[in-house]
Design a protein around this motif. Sequence first.
Motif, PDB file in Angstrom:
ATOM      1  N   SER A 233       0.832  -1.204   0.000  1.00 45.58           N
ATOM      2  CA  SER A 233       0.000   0.000   0.000  1.00 45.58           C
ATOM      3  C   SER A 233       0.864   1.251   0.000  1.00 45.58           C
ATOM      4  O   SER A 233       1.945   1.282   0.595  1.00 45.58           O
ATOM      5  CB  SER A 233      -0.903   0.010   1.232  1.00 45.58           C
ATOM      6  OG  SER A 233      -1.622   1.223   1.316  1.00 45.58           O
TER       7      SER A 233
ATOM      8  N   ASP B 145      -9.638  -2.109  10.496  1.00 48.77           N
ATOM      9  CA  ASP B 145      -9.654  -2.600   9.116  1.00 48.77           C
ATOM     10  C   ASP B 145     -11.028  -3.110   8.724  1.00 48.77           C
ATOM     11  O   ASP B 145     -11.454  -2.959   7.570  1.00 48.77           O
ATOM     12  CB  ASP B 145      -8.610  -3.706   8.941  1.00 48.77           C
ATOM     13  CG  ASP B 145      -7.224  -3.161   8.648  1.00 48.77           C
ATOM     14  OD1 ASP B 145      -7.115  -1.940   8.389  1.00 48.77           O
ATOM     15  OD2 ASP B 145      -6.245  -3.938   8.693  1.00 48.77           O
TER      16      ASP B 145
ATOM     17  N   ARG C   5     -12.862  -0.099   7.879  1.00 52.33           N
ATOM     18  CA  ARG C   5     -12.375   0.400   6.588  1.00 52.33           C
ATOM     19  C   ARG C   5     -12.994  -0.396   5.450  1.00 52.33           C
ATOM     20  O   ARG C   5     -13.463   0.176   4.453  1.00 52.33           O
ATOM     21  CB  ARG C   5     -10.850   0.279   6.538  1.00 52.33           C
ATOM     22  CG  ARG C   5     -10.227   0.924   5.289  1.00 52.33           C
ATOM     23  CD  ARG C   5      -8.831   0.401   4.967  1.00 52.33           C
ATOM     24  NE  ARG C   5      -7.957   0.227   6.081  1.00 52.33           N
ATOM     25  CZ  ARG C   5      -6.846   0.920   6.324  1.00 52.33           C
ATOM     26  NH1 ARG C   5      -6.518   1.918   5.518  1.00 52.33           N
ATOM     27  NH2 ARG C   5      -6.073   0.620   7.345  1.00 52.33           N
TER      28      ARG C   5
ATOM     29  N   MET D 205     -15.837   1.151   2.469  1.00 50.72           N
ATOM     30  CA  MET D 205     -15.428   1.388   1.084  1.00 50.72           C
ATOM     31  C   MET D 205     -16.606   1.393   0.117  1.00 50.72           C
ATOM     32  O   MET D 205     -16.578   2.086  -0.903  1.00 50.72           O
ATOM     33  CB  MET D 205     -14.390   0.347   0.651  1.00 50.72           C
ATOM     34  CG  MET D 205     -12.985   0.642   1.188  1.00 50.72           C
ATOM     35  SD  MET D 205     -11.677  -0.212   0.286  1.00 50.72           S
ATOM     36  CE  MET D 205     -12.076  -1.921   0.606  1.00 50.72           C
TER      37      MET D 205
ATOM     38  N   GLU E 132      -7.236   4.110  -4.982  1.00 56.31           N
ATOM     39  CA  GLU E 132      -7.558   4.208  -3.559  1.00 56.31           C
ATOM     40  C   GLU E 132      -8.027   2.864  -3.006  1.00 56.31           C
ATOM     41  O   GLU E 132      -7.638   2.459  -1.896  1.00 56.31           O
ATOM     42  CB  GLU E 132      -8.636   5.265  -3.340  1.00 56.31           C
ATOM     43  CG  GLU E 132      -8.147   6.695  -3.516  1.00 56.31           C
ATOM     44  CD  GLU E 132      -9.278   7.703  -3.419  1.00 56.31           C
ATOM     45  OE1 GLU E 132      -9.058   8.764  -2.812  1.00 56.31           O
ATOM     46  OE2 GLU E 132     -10.380   7.399  -3.935  1.00 56.31           O
ATOM     47  N   ARG E 133      -8.864   2.200  -3.778  1.00 58.97           N
ATOM     48  CA  ARG E 133      -9.346   0.892  -3.325  1.00 58.97           C
ATOM     49  C   ARG E 133      -8.190  -0.094  -3.208  1.00 58.97           C
ATOM     50  O   ARG E 133      -8.086  -0.841  -2.222  1.00 58.97           O
ATOM     51  CB  ARG E 133     -10.403   0.345  -4.283  1.00 58.97           C
ATOM     52  CG  ARG E 133     -10.990  -0.973  -3.801  1.00 58.97           C
ATOM     53  CD  ARG E 133     -11.883  -1.650  -4.838  1.00 58.97           C
ATOM     54  NE  ARG E 133     -12.428  -2.889  -4.302  1.00 58.97           N
ATOM     55  CZ  ARG E 133     -11.733  -4.024  -4.207  1.00 58.97           C
ATOM     56  NH1 ARG E 133     -10.477  -4.067  -4.632  1.00 58.97           N
ATOM     57  NH2 ARG E 133     -12.294  -5.107  -3.695  1.00 58.97           N
TER      58      ARG E 133
ATOM     59  N   ALA F 294      -6.148   0.611  -0.128  1.00 58.70           N
ATOM     60  CA  ALA F 294      -6.857   0.223   1.089  1.00 58.70           C
ATOM     61  C   ALA F 294      -6.796  -1.294   1.275  1.00 58.70           C
ATOM     62  O   ALA F 294      -6.537  -1.794   2.381  1.00 58.70           O
ATOM     63  CB  ALA F 294      -8.306   0.693   1.041  1.00 58.70           C
TER      64      ALA F 294
END
Length: 257
Positions: free
Chosen positions: A65, A162, A165, A169, A179-180, A183
Motif C-alpha cells: 500500500s 480494518d 475500513r 469502502m 484508492e481501493r 486500502a
Amino acid sequence: MPEANRHIRSILRALIGATLGLVLGLVLGACSGGDFGRTRADMRSDDMHRWLGAEATSSIGLRPSQFQLTDEERQLRDLAYPMIEPPLSRPAWKSVFGDYKALPSPWRQKIVFDRTMYGRTLIDEPHRSHSSRYAQLIEDVRNDITRFEPFFASAIRVIDLDRKRDASMTRVSALSPRERDDAVARMQENSLIVQWVQRCLEQRVSSYRWALERLVIQAPDGMAADADRLIGELAAQTANPPVAGQPPYGRAVVSKG
C-alpha cells in the motif's frame, strides 16, 4: 642513552594516549547503542518498521500500500519487530552498537526452519556457568511473554479498524481504483504481519523446548523447572491468540471471544 630512553618513553606515552582515546570513543559509541540490543536512538525514525508490511506482501506477489501509516498501524509494526527478530540472532558486539537490519518474511525464506539453532547458539556461546545459560533462556522466554499482550492488543485494534475500513469502502463516493487497491493492500499488510508474528512465536516455543531439553541433559539444574513453566505459559498463549491470522484478503484475521 638517557636521551634515547626519553625518546622511547615519549613514544610509549603517545601510543598509550592514542589507545585510551580509541577505547573512550568505543565506550561513548556503545553508550549511543540501545539497551538490551535495541537500536540506537540516532538510527530510529517514526516509520523505521514500515518495511514489514511491504516485505510481507511483496514476498507473496502482492503490491504494498502507498497509504501513510496510521498511529495504530505504526505501533503494530514497532511491536512486531522484536517478536520477529530471532533471539540470540545478533552477535554481542553488534547488540552493543545497536545493529539493525530488515528480515525476510517467512513466505520468502526457502531454508527450512531449524529449531536447534537457538539452543546450539545458547550452549556454544561462552558463559561463566550453565546457570547463566538457564538464566538467558528464562529471560528470552519471559521477554516474549511480556511482549505478547501489547502486540495482540495492538493487533485487535488494527484489525477492528480494518473491518470498519472494509465496510466503509462501499459507501465512499467516487472511490478510485487506486484508492481501493491501496486500502486493500494495507489490510493485507496488517493481516500478514499478525500471521508473521504468530508463526515466529510457534517457532520460538519449539526452539526454547529443544534448548531446555539439551540443557537438562548436559547440566541438570533446579532452574529447569522455572524455564519449563515459562515455556508452557508462552506455548499456551501462542496456541490461543486473541486474533488469528489467515491468508489475505479481506477479513483475513478474525477475533476470538
